[in-house]
Design a protein around this motif. Structure first.
Motif, PDB file in Angstrom:
ATOM      1  N   LEU A  35      24.294 -10.291  15.288  1.00 23.83           N
ATOM      2  CA  LEU A  35      25.393 -10.911  14.550  1.00 23.83           C
ATOM      3  C   LEU A  35      26.312  -9.851  13.972  1.00 23.83           C
ATOM      4  CD1 LEU A  35      26.695 -13.393  13.045  1.00 23.83           C
ATOM      5  CD2 LEU A  35      25.203 -12.761  11.165  1.00 23.83           C
ATOM      6  N   MET A  36      25.732  -8.873  13.358  1.00 20.84           N
ATOM      7  CA  MET A  36      26.561  -7.880  12.693  1.00 20.84           C
ATOM      8  C   MET A  36      27.252  -6.953  13.693  1.00 20.84           C
ATOM      9  SD  MET A  36      26.201  -9.183   9.852  1.00 20.84           S
ATOM     10  CE  MET A  36      27.207  -8.121   8.846  1.00 20.84           C
ATOM     11  N   ARG A  37      26.679  -6.733  14.882  1.00 24.42           N
ATOM     12  CA  ARG A  37      27.364  -5.929  15.897  1.00 24.42           C
ATOM     13  C   ARG A  37      28.682  -6.580  16.278  1.00 24.42           C
ATOM     14  NH1 ARG A  37      22.569  -5.985  18.732  1.00 24.42           N
ATOM     15  NH2 ARG A  37      21.246  -4.397  17.863  1.00 24.42           N
ATOM     16  N   GLY A  38      28.750  -7.900  16.234  1.00 26.69           N
ATOM     17  CA  GLY A  38      29.971  -8.607  16.592  1.00 26.69           C
ATOM     18  C   GLY A  38      31.080  -8.428  15.577  1.00 26.69           C
ATOM     19  N   ALA A  39      30.809  -7.787  14.472  1.00 28.69           N
ATOM     20  CA  ALA A  39      31.799  -7.618  13.414  1.00 28.69           C
ATOM     21  C   ALA A  39      32.570  -6.311  13.553  1.00 28.69           C
ATOM     22  CB  ALA A  39      31.107  -7.671  12.050  1.00 28.69           C
ATOM     23  N   GLY A  40      32.601  -5.737  14.774  1.00 30.32           N
ATOM     24  CA  GLY A  40      33.306  -4.477  14.930  1.00 30.32           C
ATOM     25  C   GLY A  40      32.569  -3.350  14.251  1.00 30.32           C
ATOM     26  N   ASP A  41      31.246  -3.461  14.185  1.00 29.79           N
ATOM     27  CA  ASP A  41      30.398  -2.469  13.541  1.00 29.79           C
ATOM     28  C   ASP A  41      30.756  -2.252  12.080  1.00 29.79           C
ATOM     29  OD1 ASP A  41      28.222  -1.785  14.961  1.00 29.79           O
ATOM     30  OD2 ASP A  41      28.999   0.103  15.744  1.00 29.79           O
ATOM     31  N   ILE A  42      31.045  -3.340  11.392  1.00 30.52           N
ATOM     32  CA  ILE A  42      31.327  -3.307   9.956  1.00 30.52           C
ATOM     33  C   ILE A  42      30.474  -4.383   9.307  1.00 30.52           C
ATOM     34  CG2 ILE A  42      33.079  -3.738   8.201  1.00 30.52           C
ATOM     35  CD1 ILE A  42      35.101  -2.686  10.300  1.00 30.52           C
ATOM     36  N   ARG A  43      29.771  -4.031   8.242  1.00 29.31           N
ATOM     37  CA  ARG A  43      28.911  -4.988   7.545  1.00 29.31           C
ATOM     38  C   ARG A  43      29.264  -4.986   6.064  1.00 29.31           C
ATOM     39  NH1 ARG A  43      23.265  -3.259  10.581  1.00 29.31           N
ATOM     40  NH2 ARG A  43      24.125  -3.517  12.666  1.00 29.31           N
ATOM     41  N   ARG A  44      29.299  -6.199   5.496  1.00 33.16           N
ATOM     42  CA  ARG A  44      29.714  -6.381   4.107  1.00 33.16           C
ATOM     43  C   ARG A  44      28.678  -7.224   3.374  1.00 33.16           C
ATOM     44  NH1 ARG A  44      35.113  -9.738   2.338  1.00 33.16           N
ATOM     45  NH2 ARG A  44      35.007  -9.296   0.112  1.00 33.16           N
ATOM     46  N   ILE A  45      28.485  -6.914   2.086  1.00 36.98           N
ATOM     47  CA  ILE A  45      27.598  -7.718   1.239  1.00 36.98           C
ATOM     48  C   ILE A  45      28.294  -7.970  -0.094  1.00 36.98           C
ATOM     49  CG2 ILE A  45      26.336  -5.737   0.275  1.00 36.98           C
ATOM     50  CD1 ILE A  45      24.694  -9.056   1.272  1.00 36.98           C
ATOM     51  N   ARG A  46      28.108  -9.199  -0.608  1.00 34.23           N
ATOM     52  CA  ARG A  46      28.672  -9.586  -1.908  1.00 34.23           C
ATOM     53  C   ARG A  46      27.579 -10.239  -2.730  1.00 34.23           C
ATOM     54  NH1 ARG A  46      33.358 -13.279   0.106  1.00 34.23           N
ATOM     55  NH2 ARG A  46      31.908 -13.455   1.813  1.00 34.23           N
ATOM     56  N   MET A  47      27.364  -9.712  -3.942  1.00 35.66           N
ATOM     57  CA  MET A  47      26.334 -10.248  -4.833  1.00 35.66           C
ATOM     58  C   MET A  47      26.747 -10.066  -6.286  1.00 35.66           C
ATOM     59  SD  MET A  47      22.752  -8.804  -3.251  1.00 35.66           S
ATOM     60  CE  MET A  47      23.279  -7.106  -3.061  1.00 35.66           C
ATOM     61  N   TYR A  48      26.104 -10.844  -7.139  1.00 33.60           N
ATOM     62  CA  TYR A  48      26.203 -10.612  -8.575  1.00 33.60           C
ATOM     63  C   TYR A  48      24.831 -10.840  -9.176  1.00 33.60           C
ATOM     64  CZ  TYR A  48      26.269 -15.649  -9.550  1.00 33.60           C
ATOM     65  OH  TYR A  48      25.941 -16.976  -9.651  1.00 33.60           O
ATOM     66  N   SER A  49      24.629 -10.263 -10.351  1.00 36.80           N
ATOM     67  CA  SER A  49      23.357 -10.410 -11.054  1.00 36.80           C
ATOM     68  C   SER A  49      23.613 -11.071 -12.400  1.00 36.80           C
ATOM     69  CB  SER A  49      22.697  -9.041 -11.270  1.00 36.80           C
ATOM     70  OG  SER A  49      21.600  -9.182 -12.156  1.00 36.80           O
ATOM     71  N   GLY A  50      23.036 -12.234 -12.596  1.00 33.94           N
ATOM     72  CA  GLY A  50      23.120 -12.892 -13.895  1.00 33.94           C
ATOM     73  C   GLY A  50      22.322 -12.152 -14.957  1.00 33.94           C
ATOM     74  N   ARG A  51      21.357 -11.355 -14.534  1.00 31.70           N
ATOM     75  CA  ARG A  51      20.501 -10.610 -15.469  1.00 31.70           C
ATOM     76  C   ARG A  51      21.235  -9.424 -16.088  1.00 31.70           C
ATOM     77  NH1 ARG A  51      16.274 -14.172 -15.871  1.00 31.70           N
ATOM     78  NH2 ARG A  51      15.329 -14.545 -13.846  1.00 31.70           N
ATOM     79  N   THR A  52      22.028  -8.715 -15.253  1.00 26.18           N
ATOM     80  CA  THR A  52      22.695  -7.497 -15.734  1.00 26.18           C
ATOM     81  C   THR A  52      24.192  -7.672 -15.938  1.00 26.18           C
ATOM     82  OG1 THR A  52      23.163  -6.661 -13.507  1.00 26.18           O
ATOM     83  CG2 THR A  52      21.020  -6.067 -14.487  1.00 26.18           C
ATOM     84  N   GLY A  53      24.757  -8.744 -15.383  1.00 21.45           N
ATOM     85  CA  GLY A  53      26.202  -8.959 -15.463  1.00 21.45           C
ATOM     86  C   GLY A  53      26.984  -8.142 -14.443  1.00 21.45           C
ATOM     87  N   GLU A  54      26.292  -7.431 -13.574  1.00 23.02           N
ATOM     88  CA  GLU A  54      26.951  -6.596 -12.572  1.00 23.02           C
ATOM     89  C   GLU A  54      27.281  -7.405 -11.326  1.00 23.02           C
ATOM     90  OE1 GLU A  54      24.565  -2.490 -13.665  1.00 23.02           O
ATOM     91  OE2 GLU A  54      23.760  -3.821 -12.125  1.00 23.02           O
ATOM     92  N   SER A  55      28.257  -6.911 -10.577  1.00 26.19           N
ATOM     93  CA  SER A  55      28.576  -7.498  -9.281  1.00 26.19           C
ATOM     94  C   SER A  55      28.906  -6.376  -8.309  1.00 26.19           C
ATOM     95  CB  SER A  55      29.733  -8.484  -9.398  1.00 26.19           C
ATOM     96  OG  SER A  55      30.901  -7.817  -9.787  1.00 26.19           O
ATOM     97  N   ILE A  56      28.769  -6.705  -7.032  1.00 22.68           N
ATOM     98  CA  ILE A  56      29.085  -5.742  -5.984  1.00 22.68           C
ATOM     99  C   ILE A  56      29.675  -6.503  -4.803  1.00 22.68           C
ATOM    100  CG2 ILE A  56      26.775  -5.752  -4.936  1.00 22.68           C
ATOM    101  CD1 ILE A  56      27.147  -2.648  -4.658  1.00 22.68           C
ATOM    102  N   ASP A  57      30.736  -5.979  -4.244  1.00 20.09           N
ATOM    103  CA  ASP A  57      31.403  -6.530  -3.072  1.00 20.09           C
ATOM    104  C   ASP A  57      31.816  -5.321  -2.255  1.00 20.09           C
ATOM    105  OD1 ASP A  57      34.308  -8.713  -2.556  1.00 20.09           O
ATOM    106  OD2 ASP A  57      32.950  -7.767  -1.131  1.00 20.09           O
ATOM    107  N   THR A  58      31.077  -5.033  -1.187  1.00 22.43           N
ATOM    108  CA  THR A  58      31.271  -3.753  -0.529  1.00 22.43           C
ATOM    109  C   THR A  58      30.972  -3.788   0.967  1.00 22.43           C
ATOM    110  OG1 THR A  58      30.754  -1.405  -0.726  1.00 22.43           O
ATOM    111  CG2 THR A  58      28.920  -2.918  -1.024  1.00 22.43           C
ATOM    112  N   ILE A  59      31.614  -2.917   1.680  1.00 26.39           N
ATOM    113  CA  ILE A  59      31.287  -2.617   3.071  1.00 26.39           C
ATOM    114  C   ILE A  59      30.211  -1.538   3.015  1.00 26.39           C
ATOM    115  CG2 ILE A  59      32.169  -1.727   5.268  1.00 26.39           C
ATOM    116  CD1 ILE A  59      33.542  -4.354   4.415  1.00 26.39           C
TER     117      ILE A  59
END
Length: 189
Positions: A35-59
């Motif tokens: 699945l991820m190979r079909g993305a032009g060899d680019i992978r992204r993840i987006r998450m947040y943590s209710g415990r720490t208040g942090e978030s991440i949205d990154t390749i």
């Protein structure tokens, strides 16, 4: 924690801008890595943590390689929030999470409930819950417990199972799905 967009014009930032248009057009395949190979060899993840208040949205992957600086940020983000212990997270788990997210076709970031767990945290959780494994893959940095407001536990589990790349646990009563890069298996209801 800063996300990639807030860091300025770094190599990652330029790749992220380029990648943003590529990720949208990626086709879907039957397992996480295909699945991820079909993305032009680019992978992204987006998450947040209710415990720490942090978030991440990154390749985190470009042209066949994990981006070391981003993986280090993910390790910190997915740390044991009770103790602040950090472990190197297995990139395959992040791949399964990202692939499942794409299969579900959602814009909402995952809520991370648990990533890495130190042995003491895992033992404490085992005392209060029957659903915590003694040799949990969380302690190896190979598992994550996730939730989405816009998708049911069943929908999330089916997406992760479609990747055929690891373990998938359904925890309907607690409204989360466990994803790991261990042997392919599933459990729960």
């Amino acid at each position: 924690m800063q996300n990639i967009e807030a860091k300025g014009l770094t190599r990652r930032g330029v790749l992220g801008i380029f990648a943003a248009t590529m990720v949208v057009a990626a086709p879907t395949y039957s397992n996480a890595f295909g699945l991820m190979r079909g993305a032009g060899d680019i992978r992204r993840i987006r998450m947040y943590s209710g415990r720490t208040g942090e978030s991440i949205d990154t390749i985190y992957w470009v042209d066949g390689d994990y981006i070391p600086e981003v993986m280090k940020e993910l390790n910190h983000f997915m740390r044991d929030w009770r103790t602040n212990d950090v472990r190197v997270m297995d990139g395959r788990t992040v791949d399964i999470m990202a692939a499942s997210h794409r299969i579900m076709d959602v814009n909402e970031p995952y809520m991370l409930l648990s990533g890495y767990r130190c042995p003491a945290t895992n033992a404490m959780l085992r005392e209060s819950s029957r659903g915590v494994a003694k040799n949990s893959l969380h302690m190896k940095g190979q598992a994550a417990d996730l939730r989405l407001k816009s998708r049911s536990v069943g929908q999330m589990a089916r997406a992760a199972e479609a990747c055929s790349s690891g373990g998938v646990g359904r925890y309907s009563r607690s409204n989360f799905v466990h994803m790991d890069c261990g042997p392919v298996r599933s459990w729960g209801g």
